[in-house]
Design an enzyme around this catalytic site. Sequence first.
Site, PDB file in Angstrom:
ATOM      1  N   ASN A 148       0.815  -1.219   0.000  1.00 45.20           N
ATOM      2  CA  ASN A 148       0.000   0.000   0.000  1.00 45.20           C
ATOM      3  C   ASN A 148       0.849   1.269   0.000  1.00 45.20           C
ATOM      4  OD1 ASN A 148       0.924   0.368   2.626  1.00 45.20           O
ATOM      5  ND2 ASN A 148      -1.004  -0.187   3.616  1.00 45.20           N
ATOM      6  N   GLY A 168       6.450   5.194   3.601  1.00 44.45           N
ATOM      7  CA  GLY A 168       5.777   3.905   3.532  1.00 44.45           C
ATOM      8  C   GLY A 168       5.329   3.298   4.838  1.00 44.45           C
ATOM      9  N   ASP A 335      -4.809  19.644  17.130  1.00 46.35           N
ATOM     10  CA  ASP A 335      -3.697  20.412  16.585  1.00 46.35           C
ATOM     11  C   ASP A 335      -4.048  21.903  16.513  1.00 46.35           C
ATOM     12  OD1 ASP A 335      -1.073  20.287  15.089  1.00 46.35           O
ATOM     13  OD2 ASP A 335      -2.314  21.197  13.542  1.00 46.35           O
ATOM     14  N   GLU A 364      -3.077  21.534  21.482  1.00 43.00           N
ATOM     15  CA  GLU A 364      -1.748  22.087  21.252  1.00 43.00           C
ATOM     16  C   GLU A 364      -1.828  23.606  21.321  1.00 43.00           C
ATOM     17  OE1 GLU A 364       1.738  21.997  17.838  1.00 43.00           O
ATOM     18  OE2 GLU A 364      -0.355  22.393  17.284  1.00 43.00           O
TER      19      GLU A 364
END
Length: 636
Positions: A148, A168, A335, A364
Site C-alpha cells: 500500500n 511507507g 492540533d 496544542e
Amino acid sequence: MKKYLMTAVSILALCACGQEKKAPEVAEATPEQVTRVEPPCWWAGMKTDLQLLVQGPAISDYDVRIFGDAEVTGVHKAESPNYLFVDVKVGGPGSCWLVFVKDGEYAFKVPYEIGERREGSAGRKSFTTADLIYLIMPDRFANGDPSNDDTPDTDDKVDREKLTGRHGGDIKGIMDHLDYLEDLGITAIWNTPLLEDNEPRESYHGYACSNYYRIDPRFGDNEMYCELVRQCHARGIKMIMDIVTNHCGDAHWWMKDLPFADWIHQWPEYTHSNCNFAMQNDPNSAGIDQYNMQSGWFDTSMPDMNLDNPYLLQYFKQWAVWWIEYADLDGLRVDTYPYNEKVPMSQWCAAVRKEYPDINIVGEVWTNNIAQLAYWQDGAINRDGFNSNLPAIMDFPLHSAFCQGLNADYENWDEGITKVFDAIANDAFYADPKNILVFCSNHDTDRIGDVLRRDPDRMKMVLALTATLRGIPQIFSGDEQMFTPSSYAHHDGGLRVDFPGGWKGDSFDLFTAEGRAACDVDFDGSPLREGVRAEVFDYARRLFNWRKGATAVHDGRTMHFLRRDNTYSYFRYTDDKAVFVFANNCPFHVAVPWASYAEFTGPRGLSAGTDVMTGERVDFSSEVLVGPRQVLIVEF
C-alpha cells in the site's frame, strides 16, 4: 447567522409524516445522484444531534424523507445547489432509508445504518496521569505492508530518499511492533493524523486532511485502524486520535465546491495568520489583529476553516464523536488549538464531553508564555469570562525549560536546571496542573537527543523528569533510544526519521535487543558508541514500567526545593506514599542535602527507601552521592 436562517428550508409536511418503517420501491441512488452522506452511519442513544451532509449534483432540488426508526426534522439548503443538510431524530438501532423526493414523486433512496452502541460507551475512560503516551508518526515508524505504499487514488508516491516524501510506514507496521511498545511500558499511543491527506507533495504528516471519514489508504483502511485499537486495548494500551479542526488540505473534496462561501476564511490574496496567541485574550489588541490570528491561514496548502459557520461546527462535532464511537477511542489531541475561533471551539469541546463525560482532550497551545497557555484550560479564571471547556493543554514552557536548563553545566542565577524549578513554580496559574501533557520533544520540535548534545546521561535525566513530574508524560518515538537525526535540512522532514528496523533491509533493527546493542552508527553516518541505544532504552524501559504502579507520581502533590547549585529535588506524594527525585545536572558528584528536606521528611519519619532503578536500599542517615548528570529516584 441571519444568512443561515434565510437559507434553511423547513420541510414541515414531510416531518409531519413521522416515522415510516417500509421504504418505497424505488431504485438506490447512483454515485452520480448522491456522491456522499456524512457521517456515514450513526448510533442509537447518542446525545449529539445528527445532521447529515448530503452531497450530489443539484441535490437541493430534492426533499428528503426517512424510512425506519428515525425522523427527518429539518432540511436545509446551502449556497451551493449540490448540498443538503438533513436533521435526523434517531430512534432505535436498525436499517433506514433516506428517500429523495422531487415534484411529489419518490426519485431514489440511500441506505443508512443506525447501530447499537457498545455497552458502557458513554462512560468510557480516557488517558490520565497514570499513562505514558508514545507519539508515533506512522509514515516514519514501520512499513508493515509495502503493497500500500502507493495507491491509484492518491497522488504523493513513496520516496524514502526524500526527507519530506512519503516513506511507507503504515498501521500494519504499528501493529507489528506492539510487543516493543508494551515491553517499553507504554500505556497510550498518539499517532499523528491517519486520515486521508491527498496533497501532491509532503503529505506524509497527515495534517492537511482531504477526507475526514477515511483512513489514508497508504496507511490502511478504517477497519484496520479499528483492529489496531482492538489489539492495543487487549494489551492495556489506549488510543488517542490526532485531529485538526483549524484547517483542511486544499486537496479536500469540498474545495472544488464549498457548501457556503464562508465555509473557509476567504481573503483577496493569501494571508497567513499572525500566529500570536495573545490576540485571543489581549484587551489592548486591535480588532484586525484578532481577526487575522484566527482567520489567517496556517499554510498556503491548508485552507482555514470558519467555525463560525454553524453547519461546519456541527459537522466537526459529529466527526469527533463518530470516530470515538466507531473506533472505540480513548481520547483526542487537537492540533493548532488557539488558531480556531475560540467560542465555537469551546462549544465543540463541550459537545464532545457531553457525549463522553470522562473523555480527555489535549490541545496544542504552542507558547512559552504561561499566562497565555493557562488561558486555554477548562476552568481557568479568565478576566474576560471565557472558558474553553478544553480539559488538557501541552506544557511547552516546561519543554523549553528542559531544553535550556539541562544543557547548562553550571548554575548562573536563572540558568541551569533551576529553569525546570521555575516552570513548575508557576503551577498556580493552571486550573488543573495535573492534566497537562509533559514532553521532552515531539514531531514539531528539535530532537531532544540533539538538543542535549547526544549525551546519554542528559537524555536519561530528561526522561526521568518527564516521567516523574506532575502531568501526563509523552515521549516521541525514538526518544527512548536517544534518536539524534541532526540533519535539519527541510527541518521537519529531517527530524522525523525512519525507525531503523521498520523497513526490510535496514542496516540495524532497533526494535530488537540485539540490534540496539550492535548499533554503532548515528543517523548522520557518524560513529556512535556501541550499545548507547541499548543503554538509554533499558533505562527508559525500567523507568516507564516502574511508573505504571507509582501512584504517588500519578495522583500525588508536589513539594520541590530551590537550590542554586544546578541540582533539582522534589517529592511527589500522597497521604501514604512518596517518591523523591534528585537530579544532579553538574559535571561532578553531589551529596544529597537530606537535612534540607526536614520540612517534608521529618513529620513523615522518612530516612530510607528504595532506588527504583537499581532496587537497592537508600539510607539517608549516611552520605548519599549522586553522580554527574545522574538522577536518583527513591520510593518510600
